[in-house]
Structures are given as structure tokens and as C-alpha cells.
Design an enzyme around this catalytic site. Sequence first.
Site, PDB file in Angstrom:
ATOM      1  N   ASN A  58      85.677  22.579  30.348  1.00  0.00           N
ATOM      2  CA  ASN A  58      85.510  23.720  31.253  1.00  0.00           C
ATOM      3  C   ASN A  58      86.361  23.548  32.504  1.00  0.00           C
ATOM      4  OD1 ASN A  58      83.782  26.214  31.678  1.00  0.00           O
ATOM      5  ND2 ASN A  58      83.549  25.145  33.634  1.00  0.00           N
ATOM      6  N   GLU A  95      89.194  27.116  30.090  1.00  0.00           N
ATOM      7  CA  GLU A  95      89.947  28.073  30.907  1.00  0.00           C
ATOM      8  C   GLU A  95      91.415  27.670  31.082  1.00  0.00           C
ATOM      9  OE1 GLU A  95      86.886  27.093  31.557  1.00  0.00           O
ATOM     10  OE2 GLU A  95      85.643  28.885  31.921  1.00  0.00           O
ATOM     11  N   ASP A 133      80.300  32.158  52.404  1.00  0.00           N
ATOM     12  CA  ASP A 133      80.854  32.500  51.089  1.00  0.00           C
ATOM     13  C   ASP A 133      81.472  33.893  51.108  1.00  0.00           C
ATOM     14  OD1 ASP A 133      81.374  32.522  48.243  1.00  0.00           O
ATOM     15  OD2 ASP A 133      79.900  30.941  48.063  1.00  0.00           O
TER      16      ASP A 133
HETATM   17 MN    MN Z   1      83.694  28.266  31.672  1.00  0.00          MN
END
Ligand code: MN
Length: 449
Positions: A141, A204, A253
Site C-alpha cells: 500500500n 498505488e 487539516d
Molecule cells: Mn490503498
Amino acid sequence: MSFRQFLNEMDSCGEVLRVKDNVSTKFDMSYVIKSFDNEGPILMFESVKGFSTKVVANLCGTRKRICKALGVDQSQLYPKLLEALKSPRKPRVLEADAFEGICEEPNLYKIPILTHFERDAGPYITAAVIHAKDPRGEVENVSIHRLQVLDEKHLAIRLVPRHLYKLWQNAKASGVDLDVAIAIGVHPAVLLAAASSPPFGINEFEIANSIMNNELTLIQCRNVDACAPMDAELILEGKISTTKEVPEGPFVDITGTYDIVRNQPVVEIVNVMRREDYIYQAILPSGAEHKLLMGLPREASIYEAVSKVVPKVHAVNLSFGGGGWLHAIISIEKQLDGDGKNALLAAFAAHPSLKHAIVVDSDIDVYNLVDVEWAIATRFQASEDLIVIPNARGSTLDSSADQETGTTSKMGIDATIPFTKPRDKFERAKIPVSVNAKKLVEKLLNISK
Ligand code: MN
């Protein structure tokens, strides 16, 4: 194309503003970046107080630059992202020995990491792309996480319960720490791929490689079982502890509000790999770049989902006022009344954090909020065209949502022209334009500049 090549290309297009004055990483740099937030240039801080490293900011701060990085025009941006999501391609992975930069003992205090906002807990790394493998090596990931500097060798990592969190839980169950490669200064395609949300199990980096037409090369880390783009400016090799947690935050954020303090895992940095003259990339939290990188992959998902329920989607804008995350404006061509509402439902399903969505006809420019407001003023009836969905899952980044469960009320506004009413009542009045009048206005506009 590498991060550095993209930066050079942008420089030759006049997109880079060089800041030669000495600037502090504590607040001052943030303030300068914030001041150039709206469609501003890339900022290259060449003289950083207390550091010999340059800092680059606002690299992906406009849609135009992101399109250039991906080699597409705006109309092809979503199809390009969606195509890549459907056709991941394995990148080449080189052994650690092939790394051409420097390897050194970690000292985070030597890196010009910004402290952004008044009540932030401290300096935060914000442009880090993190790769990890499942303990059995079957699942990989890549994702973006904020990292709070704790000391020379330790960071706190915010793990939202998504994919990296899942890998971390698997490591915890196996009684081991989780190896990670933290890459900073990577090509925009890698940032976008890492910000997108393919199903768990999809790597990704393979999406990024697909966007980059098979040009991504990865390098295996020296001390941990993880990899990073070979041309990254800076790679931190780390281990996420599965036993040690610390309070992380507060931190501003995407919505520009402070996220709360939570206990989060500690990352120990065990080695640093970097280019000799590395440039440190900063992304201002809640700045345009942050909103675009997070928002664009979601705009693509909304584009795709809404395309399935109406004849044509013209444009999608996760507007900056909504933090590039909570508000969507979608322009469509509809066939029948009711299409607008189906478009809203599809948008909410495609982006679970979405809170307010507005659907307009294709004559409305989704990036022009005055235009959008005009559509609501003249084409929308709350008693007919409004949908409210209480207690749906939303985003914890929304201060008004339930902070424990993330539930929120969602609102959809169908501001398309109803077919049941005479169309000419909705016509936007035009003034016939002669060549002379057009020339006159151009002249006057030039004088007023
Ligand atoms: Mn992912």
C-alpha cells in the site's frame, strides 16, 4: 519524468517564484505560502533560516500544473486517472545498491520541516508518500500521512483507519513492527496515486506507474522491507511501532480547522537516503495544493459515478470553500427531471465524505461560485429540489459532524432547470457583441491594468 525534471520544466514556463530572502520554517514560510495560495506560483525558498536545504511549496497548487505534470488537458484529467485506476502496471524495482544519492544517520532536526499554524503541536512533514507491505508480503500500500516530529529519530504518524492502518494492525497481530519507506519530493503522479483510494490490495505505485506511462522506477530500501520512487528527493526508512503510541496533534487539516489530539503510533527512523542537494517539499495544510491533491481523485470518482446515471457530466468541482473535500458542484446534461437528484445520490455514494452537493446545468461554470449561486437563486426550489439525508457517514474533518462516529447530515441541491416549466423563463440574457464593442472593452481592460 522525475520530481526534479517537472520542477525544471515548470521553471522554464515561468511558474516558479524564487524567494532569496532568509525565511524561517516556523510560521513565516507558511504565511508566505498562504499568501500565494490562490492560483499562485510554485515557491522556491532558496535561503532557509538555519538550514542549507531549499524548500519548494505549492508545486501542485493549480489544476493547470497538475494537468501539465500528467501530460493531459483538463478534459482528459479524470479519464486519465480513472484509466490508471483500472489498469495498474508494476513498476521496475531496483536493489538498494543502485541508489545514487547519500545514505546517512537520521537526524530529523537537519531537515527544514515546517511548523504551520499557531496551535499545531510542532513541525510536521506533510508531503510524505508512505509505502508498506503486509507482513506476509502479499499486499502493498502507498498513502499520504501527516508526520509529527518528536525528536531526531522519531515521528508520530496519523493513521486514519484505512489501508495502512490495516497493514499496521496485521503487523501488530504478528507481533512485529511495520517497515515503511517515507518518500518526500516525488512526481505529482505519485502524490495523486497515493491520494486516490483503490480497493485494499491494490498497490498505488502501480497506479502511479500507469499514469506515468510505465516510467516509474522504485528502489528497495537498505534497512527496511519497503520501497520508494528512485528519484525521490528524500527517503526516510522507518519502522512503525506496534507497541508505542503518543498523543498526536493538534494539527490543522484540510478544512483549516484543528484536528483533535489522539494517541497514534511512533515511527522510528533508522536510515536516510537522499539526493546530495535534495529539495524538501512542503505542502501547506488546507492550502490549494492540499485540496487539489486530495480532491482530484475524488472528483474523478464522482465524475465516473454520476456519468453512469445521467447522459453527460461536464465538470466536477470539489470547491476550495468546502475544503476541497466536503462540497461538490457538478454540471450535467440531463434527459429527464429527476436526473439531477440521481446525480446527487451517485455523488454521495462515490465520495463518502461529501456533505453538500449541488447539481447544475452545463451552462453553469462550476468553478465560478457566483455563477453557481445564480443557478441556485433562479433554478432551485427548496420544497422540490432539496434532499436531506440525516445521520449518514461523513468526515471527521468536519467540525460539525459527530466527532466520535463521523455521522453527519448530507444535503443535495438540484439547481438544474426543471423541464416542467417554460424554458425561456430560465434563459440567461445575453447582450449582442459587436466587433467594435469587443475591441473597446479589451482596450479599456488593458488601460485599467
Ligand atoms: Mn490503498
